[in-house]
Design an enzyme around this catalytic site. Sequence first.
Site, PDB file in Angstrom:
ATOM      1  N   LYS A  98       0.829  -1.204   0.000  1.00  0.00           N
ATOM      2  CA  LYS A  98       0.000   0.000   0.000  1.00  0.00           C
ATOM      3  C   LYS A  98       0.863   1.253   0.000  1.00  0.00           C
ATOM      4  CE  LYS A  98      -2.844   2.637   3.265  1.00  0.00           C
ATOM      5  NZ  LYS A  98      -1.761   3.619   3.588  1.00  0.00           N
ATOM      6  N   ASN A  99       1.936   1.256   0.783  1.00  0.00           N
ATOM      7  CA  ASN A  99       2.773   2.446   0.909  1.00  0.00           C
ATOM      8  C   ASN A  99       3.677   2.684  -0.290  1.00  0.00           C
ATOM      9  OD1 ASN A  99       1.626   2.951   3.368  1.00  0.00           O
ATOM     10  ND2 ASN A  99       3.400   2.375   4.582  1.00  0.00           N
ATOM     11  N   CYS A 134      -4.826   9.004   8.973  1.00  0.00           N
ATOM     12  CA  CYS A 134      -5.093   8.481  10.302  1.00  0.00           C
ATOM     13  C   CYS A 134      -4.604   9.438  11.382  1.00  0.00           C
ATOM     14  CB  CYS A 134      -4.420   7.116  10.482  1.00  0.00           C
ATOM     15  SG  CYS A 134      -5.141   5.831   9.435  1.00  0.00           S
ATOM     16  N   ARG A 153       1.674  14.995  11.486  1.00  0.00           N
ATOM     17  CA  ARG A 153       2.381  14.746  10.235  1.00  0.00           C
ATOM     18  C   ARG A 153       2.294  16.023   9.418  1.00  0.00           C
ATOM     19  NH1 ARG A 153       0.183   9.058   8.083  1.00  0.00           N
ATOM     20  NH2 ARG A 153      -1.796   9.834   8.871  1.00  0.00           N
ATOM     21  N   ASP A 205       4.446   0.638  12.061  1.00  0.00           N
ATOM     22  CA  ASP A 205       3.181  -0.031  11.738  1.00  0.00           C
ATOM     23  C   ASP A 205       3.147  -1.473  12.233  1.00  0.00           C
ATOM     24  OD1 ASP A 205       1.608   1.920   9.928  1.00  0.00           O
ATOM     25  OD2 ASP A 205       3.635   1.988   9.136  1.00  0.00           O
ATOM     26  N   ARG A 227     -14.685   1.488   6.894  1.00  0.00           N
ATOM     27  CA  ARG A 227     -14.164   2.852   6.761  1.00  0.00           C
ATOM     28  C   ARG A 227     -12.651   2.896   6.846  1.00  0.00           C
ATOM     29  NH1 ARG A 227     -17.438   6.850  10.173  1.00  0.00           N
ATOM     30  NH2 ARG A 227     -18.845   6.388   8.455  1.00  0.00           N
TER      31      ARG A 227
END
Length: 468
Positions: A50-51, A147, A152, A340, A445
């Site tokens: 994903k990243n 998130c 950030r 993570d 979600r």
Amino acid sequence: MKRPVLTYMLALGSAFHSRTSEGCALNDDDVLVVHGGTPLKGEIRVRGAKNLVSKAMVAALLADSPSTLFDVPAISDVDIVRGLLELHGVRTSIDKDRSLRMDPTNVVTAGVDEINVHAGSSRIPILLCGPLLHRLGSAYIPDLGGCNIGGRPIDFHIDALRKFGAVVEKLPDGMHLTAPQRLQGIKYTLDYPSVGSTEQILLTAVMAEGVTELRNAAVEPEIIDLICILQKMGAIIKVNTDRVIEIEGVDRLSGYRHRPVPDRIETGSWAAAALATHGEVFVRGARQVDMMTFLNVYRTIGGAFDVDDSPGGGIRFWHPGGELSPAALETDVHPGLMTDWQQPLVVALTQARGLSIVHETVYERRFGYTAELRQMGANIQLYRDCLGGTPCRWGRRNFLHSAVIAGPSKLHAADLQIPDLRAGFSHLIAALAAEGTSRVFGVDRFITRGYEDFDAKLAGLGANVERP
């Protein structure tokens, strides 16, 4: 734009606009009922990280010909970026084998109202700045989301873009950037080896005039894979020792064909789930080289694994029996323990006998999810002190960034509200390991942002779950 993607984006944008900093109210339309106590056993497959995938999609904007990205996961973050690309005139299509084709031949300026639909849905739009400035001379970026796990700030993005030569105008709902002249290479040193800031400079520097020198850069596997993509496109990038990256700007870039690195975060999540539930999970597609730090911790705690290096192989993770061992962990940038991985590992550590210490050095508010774990019976205490080998940037500040976990704890069922993507998976692991029936709210979600075919994977591993 294809109607299904636009409809999805409108709905997702609305959902994120309704979010508060404390999460969403319990919603019976987005709940997974988990009957705990069943070991997870079976096989799942991980696709591209994903990243990396979302950043590879942004990189396609820089090219003057089509790109193809293989093994793209079916997650909502991909749909978000795909929607943004299509708003800017990129034609996209995806095959049943999850190969994504992106044609940026006719990039156009998107309408502000259309872009604002995406406000709050992702932090990816800030990375479009460099490519859009190179292709169009201007870019509009809506307010960002993501998130709620700590600060950030985008200040470093804006500071770097200004140094490249961009003119930035702050608007009520976002920012408008222009490049009156061709962007120029810069010398830039990051205060912290941030992944996002490294990506921003890479995506901007590759077509800036002259040489860019980036010091204290992030060197995560996803960053190196993005550099490989840019090199395939025609970029000239040297990764030196001591986190120094040199980029020599070029006049044009062409499309790429690339298979991304597998998702090491998802791999670690399922590995921790196998450990916490006394199960056994084979993660097809996982690679040892991306997981070495995690594997050391996994073995230290008492988990077992076996690496299959054959084509189409992966890593098998299992609980070998007996008691788990406590550990002292400290998150860090690569090659340290990935932040993570911290959350799913903490759930596993609640089942270890003795005291474990976890020091979070990357995000200052990443332990918010432990309140729900304590509600389920976990013995976790949070501290503002640096309970690690070295002081970190959160030391002596008012952030609960260290945790002490005493175990083993018998977890019991509860109603759980997912606060963010990775914490959500940790809550699910706890529910799977707990006695009784839990309700986990916010699965659609949040968790679908980063985990493909989530319900199907749970079913394939024998989890006793249901949708009401």
